[in-house]
Design an enzyme around this catalytic site. Structure first.
Site, PDB file in Angstrom:
ATOM      1  N   LYS A  59      -1.537   0.045  10.293  1.00  0.00           N
ATOM      2  CA  LYS A  59      -0.270   0.074   9.555  1.00  0.00           C
ATOM      3  C   LYS A  59       0.814   0.767  10.381  1.00  0.00           C
ATOM      4  CE  LYS A  59      -2.487  -0.209   5.063  1.00  0.00           C
ATOM      5  NZ  LYS A  59      -3.012   0.431   3.853  1.00  0.00           N
ATOM      6  N   GLN A 103      -3.317   6.121   1.030  1.00  0.00           N
ATOM      7  CA  GLN A 103      -4.434   5.237   1.390  1.00  0.00           C
ATOM      8  C   GLN A 103      -5.619   5.472   0.447  1.00  0.00           C
ATOM      9  OE1 GLN A 103      -4.271   2.791   3.620  1.00  0.00           O
ATOM     10  NE2 GLN A 103      -6.382   2.166   3.328  1.00  0.00           N
ATOM     11  N   ASP A 126       3.138  -0.014  -2.388  1.00  0.00           N
ATOM     12  CA  ASP A 126       1.861  -0.644  -2.715  1.00  0.00           C
ATOM     13  C   ASP A 126       1.941  -1.360  -4.066  1.00  0.00           C
ATOM     14  OD1 ASP A 126      -0.335  -0.658  -1.040  1.00  0.00           O
ATOM     15  OD2 ASP A 126      -0.822   1.449  -1.415  1.00  0.00           O
TER      16      ASP A 126
HETATM   17  N1  GUN Z   1      -7.200   0.566   0.670  1.00  0.00           N
HETATM   18  C1  GUN Z   1      -7.589  -0.734   0.813  1.00  0.00           C
HETATM   19  N2  GUN Z   1      -6.555  -1.556   0.549  1.00  0.00           N
HETATM   20  C2  GUN Z   1      -5.499  -0.782   0.242  1.00  0.00           C
HETATM   21  C3  GUN Z   1      -4.146  -1.056  -0.110  1.00  0.00           C
HETATM   22  O1  GUN Z   1      -3.686  -2.202  -0.184  1.00  0.00           O
HETATM   23  N3  GUN Z   1      -3.371   0.033  -0.351  1.00  0.00           N
HETATM   24  C4  GUN Z   1      -3.847   1.294  -0.283  1.00  0.00           C
HETATM   25  N4  GUN Z   1      -3.014   2.299  -0.546  1.00  0.00           N
HETATM   26  N5  GUN Z   1      -5.084   1.585   0.050  1.00  0.00           N
HETATM   27  C5  GUN Z   1      -5.915   0.547   0.309  1.00  0.00           C
END
Ligand code: GUN
Length: 296
Positions: A59, A103, A126
C-alpha cells in the site's frame, strides 16, 4: 481452443489496476497543484502478522507511485486500547491526513468495531464505518469498501452488463459480500446473497449470470456451479500449503473446471487482488478532494 481465445476469457486485474493508477496519477498531480499539498494516507499497522506487513508495504509503495503521501504508524502487538484510540483521534484531527486505514485483523485484545467506529467518516478510505455503509445502503455519496469498488470497476472495464441480470454473491462480509451486493443493486442487478447455510447452494449459484465468490473457502465453488456463459469473479485469496512445503494462493473457485463453463473469469492471483489497492488510492484522492472542497 487457441491460446489467444483462452486468455480472452481471463479478466486481467493487473492491467485494469494499472489503467486505474495511471488515470489517478494525473488527477493527483492536478489536485496537488491546486491545493498546494499531496493527498495523505495514514496506515496504522499493529502487531507482526506477516500478511498484514506485506499488504501494508504494498500500500505504501502504491501511494508513492501515484504521488500520494503515506504515513506509516507501526505499533507493537501488545499496544493498549487507550493508545490506539488516541492515535485514531489524533489522525482525525491532523489536517495533512485525508485517509485513515487501520490494517485488519487487529490483535485479539483490541475491539475492532469500536476502533473502526472512531474513524472520521470523511477519512474512512476503507468504507467500513457505519456511516459510510449506511450511505451505500441508501444510495448516497460516500467512501465505500475498496474490494467491492474494484469488482465493479472490473465489470465495467470488461463491459459486463449487470442491469436486469441475475447476480449471485456468495459471502456476506462487511468488507465484500454486503457492500458489493448493494453496489450491484444500485446498478439494477437482481441480486441474491447466499452463504454456507444456504439451501441448495450449487443450484442457487447455477442461476447466476454473474457469480461473485467471496466466502473465503478455497475452491468451494465447483465447475458445475457455474452456468455456461456466466461471468465469474473470484475474491478468495487463501494461502494453502503444498505437499512440497511451498505455499500458493487459492481462490474460492475451482478455477480449471469453472473456466470451462465461464465466458469470463478472474484468476487468483492477478484478478480482484490488484484492484483493491488501486481503489484504496482512488478513495484517498476522493477524500482529499471532498475535504478540500468542503473547506472552501
Ligand atoms: N485486511 C485485509 N483486507 C483489508 C482491507 O481491505 N482493509 C483493511 N483495513 N485491512 C484489511
Amino acid at each position: 481452443m487457441e491460446q489467444a481465445v483462452l486468455s480472452k476469457k481471463i479478466i486481467d486485474g493487473k492491467q485494469v489496476a494499472k489503467d486505474v493508477r495511471e488515470e489517478l496519477k494525473v488527477q493527483v498531480e492536478a489536485a496537488t497543484a491546486k491545493y498546494g499539498r499531496k493527498p495523505g494516507l495514514a496506515v496504522v499497522l499493529i502487531g507482526d502478522n506477516p500478511a498484514s506487513h506485506t499488504y501494508v508495504k504494498n500500500k505504501v509503495t502504491a501511494c508513492k507511485n501515484v504521488g500520494i503521501e503515506s504515513f506509516l504508524l507501526q505499533y507493537d502487538k501488545d499496544v493498549d486500547e487507550k493508545t490506539v484510540v488516541e492515535i485514531v483521534q489524533k489522525l482525525n484531527q491532523d489536517p495533512l491526513v485525508d485517509g485513515i486505514l487501520v490494517q485488519l485483523p487487529l490483535p485479539k485484545h483490541l475491539p475492532t468495531q469500536e476502533i473502526l467506529a472512531l474513524i472520521d467518516p470523511a477519512k474512512d478510505v476503507d468504507g467500513l464505518t457505519a456511516i459510510n455503509l449506511g450511505r451505500l445502503a441508501r444510495g448516497d455519496e460516500g467512501l465505500f469498501p475498496c474490494t467491492p469498488l474494484g469488482i465493479m470497476r472490473l465489470l465495467s472495464a470488461y463491459k459486463v452488463p449487470v442491469k436486469g441480470k441475475n447476480v449471485v454473491v456468495l459471502g456476506r462480509s462487511h468488507l465484500v459480500g454486503k457492500p458489493v451486493a448493494l453496489m450491484l443493486l444500485a446498478q439494477d442487478a437482481t441480486v441474491t446473497i447466499c452463504h454456507s447455510k444456504t439451501a441448495n447452494l450449487p443450484e442457487v449459484c447455477r442461476q447466476a449470470d454473474v457469480l461473485v465468490a467471496a466466502c473465503g473457502q478455497p475452491e468451494m465453488v465447483k465447475g458445475d456451479w457455474v452456468k455456461p456463459g456466466a461471468v465469474v469473479i473470484d475474491v478468495g485469496t487463501t494461502r494453502v500449503e503444498n505437499a512440497d512445503g511451498t505455499s500458493s494462493l487459492k481462490g474460492d473457485v475451482a478455477f480449471d473446471a469453472a473456466f470451462e463453463n465461464a465466458s469470463l473469469i478472474t484468476p487468483v492471483p492477478g484478478g480482484v487482488g490488484p484492484m483493491t489497492i488501486a481503489m484504496l488510492l482512488v478513495n484517498t484522492q476522493k477524500s482529499f478532494e471532498m475535504r478540500m472542497q468542503s473547506r472552501a
